[in-house]
Enzyme design. Structure first.
Site, PDB file in Angstrom:
ATOM      1  N   MET A  30      31.246  38.094  49.812  1.00  0.00           N
ATOM      2  CA  MET A  30      29.928  37.451  49.918  1.00  0.00           C
ATOM      3  C   MET A  30      30.093  35.928  49.969  1.00  0.00           C
ATOM      4  O   MET A  30      29.125  35.181  49.782  1.00  0.00           O
ATOM      5  CB  MET A  30      29.049  37.852  48.733  1.00  0.00           C
ATOM      6  CG  MET A  30      28.797  39.366  48.699  1.00  0.00           C
ATOM      7  SD  MET A  30      27.297  39.827  47.852  1.00  0.00           S
ATOM      8  CE  MET A  30      27.665  39.301  46.199  1.00  0.00           C
ATOM      9  N   HIS A  37      39.138  35.578  45.849  1.00  0.00           N
ATOM     10  CA  HIS A  37      39.009  35.913  47.271  1.00  0.00           C
ATOM     11  C   HIS A  37      40.291  35.553  48.022  1.00  0.00           C
ATOM     12  O   HIS A  37      40.792  36.320  48.842  1.00  0.00           O
ATOM     13  CB  HIS A  37      37.864  35.114  47.916  1.00  0.00           C
ATOM     14  CG  HIS A  37      36.512  35.381  47.333  1.00  0.00           C
ATOM     15  ND1 HIS A  37      35.823  34.439  46.600  1.00  0.00           N
ATOM     16  CD2 HIS A  37      35.720  36.469  47.371  1.00  0.00           C
ATOM     17  CE1 HIS A  37      34.653  34.938  46.237  1.00  0.00           C
ATOM     18  NE2 HIS A  37      34.559  36.171  46.681  1.00  0.00           N
ATOM     19  N   GLN A 148      40.261  44.015  41.618  1.00  0.00           N
ATOM     20  CA  GLN A 148      40.094  44.816  40.395  1.00  0.00           C
ATOM     21  C   GLN A 148      38.964  44.271  39.515  1.00  0.00           C
ATOM     22  O   GLN A 148      38.445  44.957  38.651  1.00  0.00           O
ATOM     23  CB  GLN A 148      41.428  44.818  39.630  1.00  0.00           C
ATOM     24  CG  GLN A 148      41.477  45.719  38.413  1.00  0.00           C
ATOM     25  CD  GLN A 148      41.103  47.156  38.750  1.00  0.00           C
ATOM     26  OE1 GLN A 148      41.525  47.696  39.755  1.00  0.00           O
ATOM     27  NE2 GLN A 148      40.285  47.759  37.904  1.00  0.00           N
ATOM     28  N   ASP A 150      35.958  43.868  40.205  1.00  0.00           N
ATOM     29  CA  ASP A 150      34.811  44.773  40.336  1.00  0.00           C
ATOM     30  C   ASP A 150      35.330  46.210  40.238  1.00  0.00           C
ATOM     31  O   ASP A 150      35.395  46.939  41.231  1.00  0.00           O
ATOM     32  CB  ASP A 150      34.104  44.523  41.671  1.00  0.00           C
ATOM     33  CG  ASP A 150      33.540  43.126  41.745  1.00  0.00           C
ATOM     34  OD1 ASP A 150      32.386  42.926  41.380  1.00  0.00           O
ATOM     35  OD2 ASP A 150      34.285  42.197  42.136  1.00  0.00           O
ATOM     36  N   GLN A 153      33.277  49.214  41.440  1.00  0.00           N
ATOM     37  CA  GLN A 153      33.165  49.149  42.904  1.00  0.00           C
ATOM     38  C   GLN A 153      34.413  49.747  43.570  1.00  0.00           C
ATOM     39  O   GLN A 153      34.320  50.482  44.559  1.00  0.00           O
ATOM     40  CB  GLN A 153      32.981  47.681  43.308  1.00  0.00           C
ATOM     41  CG  GLN A 153      33.091  47.416  44.780  1.00  0.00           C
ATOM     42  CD  GLN A 153      32.697  45.992  45.120  1.00  0.00           C
ATOM     43  OE1 GLN A 153      31.532  45.644  45.057  1.00  0.00           O
ATOM     44  NE2 GLN A 153      33.655  45.153  45.480  1.00  0.00           N
ATOM     45  N   MET A 184      37.586  34.783  37.501  1.00  0.00           N
ATOM     46  CA  MET A 184      36.936  33.967  38.533  1.00  0.00           C
ATOM     47  C   MET A 184      35.789  34.731  39.161  1.00  0.00           C
ATOM     48  O   MET A 184      35.891  35.950  39.376  1.00  0.00           O
ATOM     49  CB  MET A 184      37.942  33.582  39.601  1.00  0.00           C
ATOM     50  CG  MET A 184      38.915  32.573  39.085  1.00  0.00           C
ATOM     51  SD  MET A 184      39.950  31.984  40.412  1.00  0.00           S
ATOM     52  CE  MET A 184      40.893  30.769  39.527  1.00  0.00           C
ATOM     53  N   SER A 185      34.702  34.024  39.417  1.00  0.00           N
ATOM     54  CA  SER A 185      33.527  34.640  40.016  1.00  0.00           C
ATOM     55  C   SER A 185      32.720  33.548  40.698  1.00  0.00           C
ATOM     56  O   SER A 185      32.654  32.411  40.191  1.00  0.00           O
ATOM     57  CB  SER A 185      32.675  35.295  38.928  1.00  0.00           C
ATOM     58  OG  SER A 185      31.372  35.544  39.417  1.00  0.00           O
ATOM     59  N   SER A 186      32.109  33.878  41.831  1.00  0.00           N
ATOM     60  CA  SER A 186      31.255  32.888  42.498  1.00  0.00           C
ATOM     61  C   SER A 186      30.109  32.492  41.570  1.00  0.00           C
ATOM     62  O   SER A 186      29.572  31.397  41.663  1.00  0.00           O
ATOM     63  CB  SER A 186      30.693  33.479  43.793  1.00  0.00           C
ATOM     64  OG  SER A 186      31.736  33.942  44.606  1.00  0.00           O
ATOM     65  N   ARG A 187      29.739  33.408  40.681  1.00  0.00           N
ATOM     66  CA  ARG A 187      28.593  33.148  39.795  1.00  0.00           C
ATOM     67  C   ARG A 187      28.933  32.200  38.643  1.00  0.00           C
ATOM     68  O   ARG A 187      28.023  31.732  37.957  1.00  0.00           O
ATOM     69  CB  ARG A 187      28.048  34.463  39.235  1.00  0.00           C
ATOM     70  CG  ARG A 187      27.357  35.305  40.291  1.00  0.00           C
ATOM     71  CD  ARG A 187      26.691  36.528  39.685  1.00  0.00           C
ATOM     72  NE  ARG A 187      25.795  37.160  40.630  1.00  0.00           N
ATOM     73  CZ  ARG A 187      26.071  38.296  41.302  1.00  0.00           C
ATOM     74  NH1 ARG A 187      27.219  38.923  41.103  1.00  0.00           N
ATOM     75  NH2 ARG A 187      25.186  38.794  42.146  1.00  0.00           N
TER      76      ARG A 187
HETATM   77  P1  AMP Z   1      32.429  39.051  46.238  1.00  0.00           P
HETATM   78  O1  AMP Z   1      32.421  37.896  47.188  1.00  0.00           O
HETATM   79  O2  AMP Z   1      32.084  38.692  44.843  1.00  0.00           O
HETATM   80  O3  AMP Z   1      31.657  40.236  46.774  1.00  0.00           O
HETATM   81  O4  AMP Z   1      33.945  39.542  46.164  1.00  0.00           O
HETATM   82  C1  AMP Z   1      34.669  39.886  47.320  1.00  0.00           C
HETATM   83  C2  AMP Z   1      35.951  40.556  46.895  1.00  0.00           C
HETATM   84  O5  AMP Z   1      36.700  39.681  46.060  1.00  0.00           O
HETATM   85  C3  AMP Z   1      35.707  41.843  46.072  1.00  0.00           C
HETATM   86  O6  AMP Z   1      36.656  42.821  46.436  1.00  0.00           O
HETATM   87  C4  AMP Z   1      35.933  41.378  44.663  1.00  0.00           C
HETATM   88  O7  AMP Z   1      36.365  42.392  43.783  1.00  0.00           O
HETATM   89  C5  AMP Z   1      37.037  40.350  44.867  1.00  0.00           C
HETATM   90  N1  AMP Z   1      37.067  39.414  43.732  1.00  0.00           N
HETATM   91  C6  AMP Z   1      36.029  38.688  43.249  1.00  0.00           C
HETATM   92  N2  AMP Z   1      36.423  37.997  42.153  1.00  0.00           N
HETATM   93  C7  AMP Z   1      37.723  38.303  41.955  1.00  0.00           C
HETATM   94  C8  AMP Z   1      38.700  37.915  40.982  1.00  0.00           C
HETATM   95  N3  AMP Z   1      38.423  37.075  40.002  1.00  0.00           N
HETATM   96  N4  AMP Z   1      39.935  38.443  41.078  1.00  0.00           N
HETATM   97  C9  AMP Z   1      40.239  39.322  42.075  1.00  0.00           C
HETATM   98  N5  AMP Z   1      39.382  39.714  43.012  1.00  0.00           N
HETATM   99  C10 AMP Z   1      38.136  39.211  42.958  1.00  0.00           C
END
Ligand code: AMP
Length: 296
Positions: A30, A37, A148, A150, A153, A184-187
């Site tokens: 996203m 990512h 991992q 998520d 998911q 790590m998270s976009s949020r």
């Molecule tokens: P998102 O943009 O949040 O939908 O994430 C896209 C992909 O990146 C998904 O497969 C997530 O599980 C993965 N992802 C997000 N955050 C992390 C993280 N901290 N470590 C590993 N993979 C991640």
């Protein structure tokens, strides 16, 4: 690096690559990239001939009170990072093309979607599997990369791929963390300075659970209680769930025996964050026995 917005153009490009016998690696996202990512993208770069990443904030996986409208984005930065990591194509489908008027077909994985995040986000996984199925259909990748982070998911999409006999290899990458352990998270960008500090309690709680298990604790209720108490040391925290589940069924376990997933979701202020750890209790026992015998 190509930028493709039209579904048909994406299909054509992928078809040509397949005809040339190129191995296609696909990373659905996203956007608002961070090292999580980029880790997926870099691995895809090493393992595939063509790396395609999609950036699409998927409206149907957000609940009505969730952050769809304010989900962070920085297209320019994402494009620069993607280029640096060797992405061949960024696919930005448009919402109106993905879900035109009259769209009415959804993919639903039963059984694995009713608990953990599925409980507080009832239509979330239906949205995720539907968009991933559509992206898989458009690109038809050989390998798809997921994180991992998520965890549920991953289980749900693996099940969809298996149940629907899809010819796609799933590769799962470990959780990328900040130096202080926060996943790590976009949020994370939503967090205030104080909340950012409090957010580290989530990974600390998981670490503590691991230590308790290493010390022989096998009662999930006791472990969860200790985790809960630790997280609630912060005034800004509200726990959505903490669960210890079997990694095959995603059902809660009464006692810890084999491989378990310790998963949690909590609001830090208004931001909902998730984190998890997978632990093989048997291996822990073996390591513990080994340590004990070495000390003897
Ligand atoms: P998102 O943009 O949040 O939908 O994430 C896209 C992909 O990146 C998904 O497969 C997530 O599980 C993965 N992802 C997000 N955050 C992390 C993280 N901290 N470590 C590993 N993979 C991640």
């Amino acid at each position: 690096m190509k930028i493709i917005r039209e579904i048909n153009k994406m299909k054509t490009y992928a078809r040509i690559m397949r005809k040339e016998n190129k191995l296609i690696g696909f990373v659905p996202t996203m956007g608002y990239f961070h090292e999580g990512h980029l880790g997926l993208i870099k691995t895809a770069r090493k393992q595939s001939d063509i790396v395609i990443t999609s950036i699409f904030v998927n409206p149907i996986q957000f609940g009505p009170k969730e952050d769809f409208k304010k989900y962070p984005h920085d297209t320019k930065r994402d494009e620069e990072l993607a280029k640096t990591c060797g992405v061949d194509v960024i696919f930005y489908p448009r919402k109106k093309d993905m879900y035109p008027d009259g769209f009415s077909t959804y993919v639903n994985v039963e059984g694995l979607t009713g608990n953990l995040c599925g409980k507080s986000r009832p239509s979330h996984f239906r949205g995720v599997t539907t968009v991933v199925m559509k992206l898989f259909e458009i690109i038809k990748p050989d390998i798809a990369y997921f994180g991992q982070k998520d965890a549920q998911q991953v289980f749900v999409i693996k099940k969809m791929v298996e149940d629907l006999n899809m010819d796609i290899t799933m590769k799962i990458m470990p959780i990328a963390r900040e130096e202080d352990g926060l996943a790590m998270s976009s949020r994370n960008v939503y967090l205030t300075k104080d909340e950012r500090k409090d957010a580290t309690l989530l990974c600390k709680a998981l670490k503590m659970a691991e230590e308790l298990i290493n010390c022989g604790e096998r009662n999930p209720k006791k472990i969860i209680k200790r985790m809960r108490n630790l997280i609630l040391e912060s005034q800004s925290a509200r726990i959505d769930y903490i669960s210890i589940v079997d990694t095959k069924s995603l059902k809660e376990v009464d006692t810890l025996r084999d491989e378990v997933l310790i998963a949690l979701a909590a609001f830090i202020g208004k931001t909902r964050l998730i984190d998890n750890a997978i632990l093989n209790v048997k291996e822990t026992e073996k390591a513990y026995e080994c340590e004990k015998s070495q000390k003897r």
